[in-house]
Write a protein that holds these residues in place. Structure first.
Motif, PDB file in Angstrom:
ATOM      1  N   HIS A 167     -11.892   4.110 -11.716  1.00 21.61           N
ATOM      2  CA  HIS A 167     -11.413   3.207 -10.673  1.00 21.61           C
ATOM      3  C   HIS A 167     -12.318   3.314  -9.448  1.00 21.61           C
ATOM      4  O   HIS A 167     -13.111   4.255  -9.346  1.00 21.61           O
ATOM      5  N   LEU A 168     -12.162   2.401  -8.524  1.00 20.77           N
ATOM      6  CA  LEU A 168     -12.882   2.434  -7.262  1.00 20.77           C
ATOM      7  C   LEU A 168     -11.864   2.723  -6.167  1.00 20.77           C
ATOM      8  O   LEU A 168     -11.018   1.884  -5.854  1.00 20.77           O
ATOM      9  N   THR A 169     -11.914   3.928  -5.621  1.00 20.12           N
ATOM     10  CA  THR A 169     -10.950   4.331  -4.598  1.00 20.12           C
ATOM     11  C   THR A 169     -11.208   3.571  -3.298  1.00 20.12           C
ATOM     12  O   THR A 169     -12.326   3.551  -2.791  1.00 20.12           O
ATOM     13  N   MET A 170     -10.164   2.965  -2.782  1.00 19.51           N
ATOM     14  CA  MET A 170     -10.249   2.256  -1.500  1.00 19.51           C
ATOM     15  C   MET A 170      -9.809   3.162  -0.352  1.00 19.51           C
ATOM     16  O   MET A 170     -10.379   3.109   0.720  1.00 19.51           O
ATOM     17  N   ALA A 171      -8.769   3.956  -0.578  1.00 16.60           N
ATOM     18  CA  ALA A 171      -8.289   4.891   0.449  1.00 16.60           C
ATOM     19  C   ALA A 171      -7.571   6.037  -0.258  1.00 16.60           C
ATOM     20  O   ALA A 171      -6.644   5.803  -1.029  1.00 16.60           O
ATOM     21  N   PHE A 172      -8.024   7.266  -0.002  1.00 18.98           N
ATOM     22  CA  PHE A 172      -7.335   8.436  -0.531  1.00 18.98           C
ATOM     23  C   PHE A 172      -6.338   8.875   0.537  1.00 18.98           C
ATOM     24  O   PHE A 172      -6.717   9.225   1.655  1.00 18.98           O
ATOM     25  N   LEU A 173      -5.058   8.806   0.201  1.00 19.16           N
ATOM     26  CA  LEU A 173      -4.007   9.108   1.168  1.00 19.16           C
ATOM     27  C   LEU A 173      -3.597  10.573   1.150  1.00 19.16           C
ATOM     28  O   LEU A 173      -2.970  11.054   2.095  1.00 19.16           O
ATOM     29  N   GLY A 174      -3.904  11.280   0.072  1.00 23.57           N
ATOM     30  CA  GLY A 174      -3.546  12.685  -0.042  1.00 23.57           C
ATOM     31  C   GLY A 174      -2.054  12.869  -0.249  1.00 23.57           C
ATOM     32  O   GLY A 174      -1.350  11.977  -0.704  1.00 23.57           O
ATOM     33  N   GLU A 175      -1.579  14.037   0.100  1.00 23.56           N
ATOM     34  CA  GLU A 175      -0.156  14.359  -0.030  1.00 23.56           C
ATOM     35  C   GLU A 175       0.624  13.650   1.069  1.00 23.56           C
ATOM     36  O   GLU A 175       0.370  13.867   2.250  1.00 23.56           O
ATOM     37  N   ARG A 176       1.540  12.788   0.663  1.00 24.90           N
ATOM     38  CA  ARG A 176       2.334  12.023   1.618  1.00 24.90           C
ATOM     39  C   ARG A 176       3.816  12.181   1.294  1.00 24.90           C
ATOM     40  O   ARG A 176       4.191  12.296   0.125  1.00 24.90           O
ATOM     41  N   PRO A 177       4.674  12.174   2.300  1.00 20.93           N
ATOM     42  CA  PRO A 177       6.114  12.213   2.035  1.00 20.93           C
ATOM     43  C   PRO A 177       6.543  10.961   1.274  1.00 20.93           C
ATOM     44  O   PRO A 177       6.070   9.861   1.554  1.00 20.93           O
ATOM     45  N   ALA A 178       7.438  11.132   0.327  1.00 24.55           N
ATOM     46  CA  ALA A 178       7.949   9.998  -0.453  1.00 24.55           C
ATOM     47  C   ALA A 178       8.577   8.954   0.463  1.00 24.55           C
ATOM     48  O   ALA A 178       8.544   7.760   0.153  1.00 24.55           O
ATOM     49  N   SER A 179       9.083   9.372   1.599  1.00 20.40           N
ATOM     50  CA  SER A 179       9.710   8.435   2.540  1.00 20.40           C
ATOM     51  C   SER A 179       8.710   7.420   3.105  1.00 20.40           C
ATOM     52  O   SER A 179       9.117   6.379   3.628  1.00 20.40           O
ATOM     53  N   GLU A 180       7.410   7.679   2.984  1.00 22.40           N
ATOM     54  CA  GLU A 180       6.397   6.748   3.486  1.00 22.40           C
ATOM     55  C   GLU A 180       6.054   5.634   2.491  1.00 22.40           C
ATOM     56  O   GLU A 180       5.337   4.690   2.843  1.00 22.40           O
ATOM     57  N   MET A 181       6.546   5.732   1.268  1.00 18.96           N
ATOM     58  CA  MET A 181       6.195   4.741   0.244  1.00 18.96           C
ATOM     59  C   MET A 181       6.439   3.298   0.685  1.00 18.96           C
ATOM     60  O   MET A 181       5.559   2.452   0.517  1.00 18.96           O
ATOM     61  N   PRO A 182       7.591   2.957   1.246  1.00 16.76           N
ATOM     62  CA  PRO A 182       7.787   1.558   1.657  1.00 16.76           C
ATOM     63  C   PRO A 182       6.737   1.096   2.676  1.00 16.76           C
ATOM     64  O   PRO A 182       6.243  -0.022   2.589  1.00 16.76           O
ATOM     65  N   ALA A 183       6.383   1.945   3.618  1.00 23.73           N
ATOM     66  CA  ALA A 183       5.377   1.582   4.628  1.00 23.73           C
ATOM     67  C   ALA A 183       3.998   1.437   3.997  1.00 23.73           C
ATOM     68  O   ALA A 183       3.232   0.535   4.375  1.00 23.73           O
ATOM     69  N   ILE A 184       3.664   2.289   3.036  1.00 26.43           N
ATOM     70  CA  ILE A 184       2.373   2.199   2.347  1.00 26.43           C
ATOM     71  C   ILE A 184       2.311   0.902   1.544  1.00 26.43           C
ATOM     72  O   ILE A 184       1.308   0.171   1.581  1.00 26.43           O
ATOM     73  N   ILE A 185       3.384   0.592   0.835  1.00 27.35           N
ATOM     74  CA  ILE A 185       3.424  -0.649   0.045  1.00 27.35           C
ATOM     75  C   ILE A 185       3.335  -1.859   0.965  1.00 27.35           C
ATOM     76  O   ILE A 185       2.649  -2.836   0.656  1.00 27.35           O
ATOM     77  N   GLU A 186       3.974  -1.795   2.107  1.00 25.77           N
ATOM     78  CA  GLU A 186       3.876  -2.885   3.093  1.00 25.77           C
ATOM     79  C   GLU A 186       2.428  -3.052   3.551  1.00 25.77           C
ATOM     80  O   GLU A 186       1.924  -4.176   3.655  1.00 25.77           O
ATOM     81  N   ALA A 187       1.728  -1.966   3.819  1.00 25.53           N
ATOM     82  CA  ALA A 187       0.321  -2.035   4.247  1.00 25.53           C
ATOM     83  C   ALA A 187      -0.548  -2.661   3.162  1.00 25.53           C
ATOM     84  O   ALA A 187      -1.408  -3.497   3.449  1.00 25.53           O
ATOM     85  N   ILE A 188      -0.303  -2.272   1.920  1.00 18.92           N
ATOM     86  CA  ILE A 188      -1.080  -2.823   0.801  1.00 18.92           C
ATOM     87  C   ILE A 188      -0.788  -4.312   0.630  1.00 18.92           C
ATOM     88  O   ILE A 188      -1.700  -5.123   0.464  1.00 18.92           O
ATOM     89  N   SER A 189       0.472  -4.674   0.694  1.00 20.29           N
ATOM     90  CA  SER A 189       0.862  -6.082   0.538  1.00 20.29           C
ATOM     91  C   SER A 189       0.280  -6.937   1.645  1.00 20.29           C
ATOM     92  O   SER A 189      -0.232  -8.032   1.401  1.00 20.29           O
ATOM     93  N   ARG A 190       0.340  -6.440   2.863  1.00 16.70           N
ATOM     94  CA  ARG A 190      -0.204  -7.187   4.003  1.00 16.70           C
ATOM     95  C   ARG A 190      -1.721  -7.346   3.855  1.00 16.70           C
ATOM     96  O   ARG A 190      -2.272  -8.418   4.106  1.00 16.70           O
ATOM     97  N   THR A 191      -2.387  -6.300   3.429  1.00 18.82           N
ATOM     98  CA  THR A 191      -3.834  -6.348   3.226  1.00 18.82           C
ATOM     99  C   THR A 191      -4.186  -7.385   2.159  1.00 18.82           C
ATOM    100  O   THR A 191      -5.106  -8.182   2.334  1.00 18.82           O
ATOM    101  N   ALA A 192      -3.462  -7.384   1.065  1.00 24.21           N
ATOM    102  CA  ALA A 192      -3.748  -8.312  -0.039  1.00 24.21           C
ATOM    103  C   ALA A 192      -3.590  -9.769   0.384  1.00 24.21           C
ATOM    104  O   ALA A 192      -4.342 -10.632  -0.060  1.00 24.21           O
TER     105      ALA A 192
END
Length: 188
Positions: free
Chosen positions: A49-74
């Motif tokens: 794969h081609l890594t766009m951003a390595f986020l590392g260890e993140r709290p599971a509670s951040e998943m909705p915000a991460i998905i929002e960032a990805i969706s907005r970017t797309a």
């Protein structure tokens, strides 16, 4: 750790995936270069794969915000990701730990996507980019005593495009990392 259990954390990264035929070609090339040499752990074609951003260890509670960032970017992705396999590279150059294929961003869309994604992640989860963006496809992990040919064969300059931005969970196992898709968003 500060108040968050290891079970509530996930190792995450975002990526774009080349088509299966490109992955297979790259894996076959890497296998031929390694020739079964010691200290070379090949990456399975499905994991290239081609890594766009390595986020590392993140709290599971951040998943909705991460998905929002990805969706907005797309949503704001302009233009097709017109990519091409480039020359093989060893990373980092002085003490290589990775054998990779460079990637040429033929129309600049990949760089713009990376910038948009980074900006969205900074806003959503206070993400900090640690390294300069150097697009590449990791093909093998190298031990310090890895034996590779002094000169690597050229790679076939496959052209490809990517139409999705993917959020992966990475599970570290004795045999290597195992990737699990967490979210897939089509690029506009």
């Amino acid at each position: 750790m500060t108040g968050v259990s290891q079970a509530a954390r996930q190792r995450l990264f975002t990526a774009v995936d080349p088509p299966p035929a490109v992955r297979e070609d790259l894996a076959a090339w890497a296998k031929a270069q390694s020739g079964g040499a010691r200290g070379v752990r090949l990456i399975a074609p499905a994991n290239i794969h081609l890594t766009m951003a390595f986020l590392g260890e993140r709290p599971a509670s951040e998943m909705p915000a991460i998905i929002e960032a990805i969706s907005r970017t797309a949503q704001f992705c302009r233009g097709e990701l017109a990519l091409q396999v480039a020359a093989p590279i060893l990373l980092p150059p002085r003490s290589p730990r990775v054998l990779a294929a460079g990637v040429v961003d033929r129309n600049g869309a990949l760089t713009r996507l990376h910038e948009e994604l980074t900006s969205a992640l900074v806003e959503q989860i206070d993400y900090r980019e640690r390294r300069a963006f150097r697009p590449h496809l990791t093909l093998a992990r190298l031990a310090r005593d890895a034996e590779l040919p002094a000169e690597l064969s050229p790679l076939r300059a496959d052209e490809f495009s990517c139409g999705e931005l993917i959020l992966y969970r990475s599970h570290l196992e004795p045999s290597g990392a195992r990737y699990e898709e967490a979210e897939r968003v089509a690029l506009n």
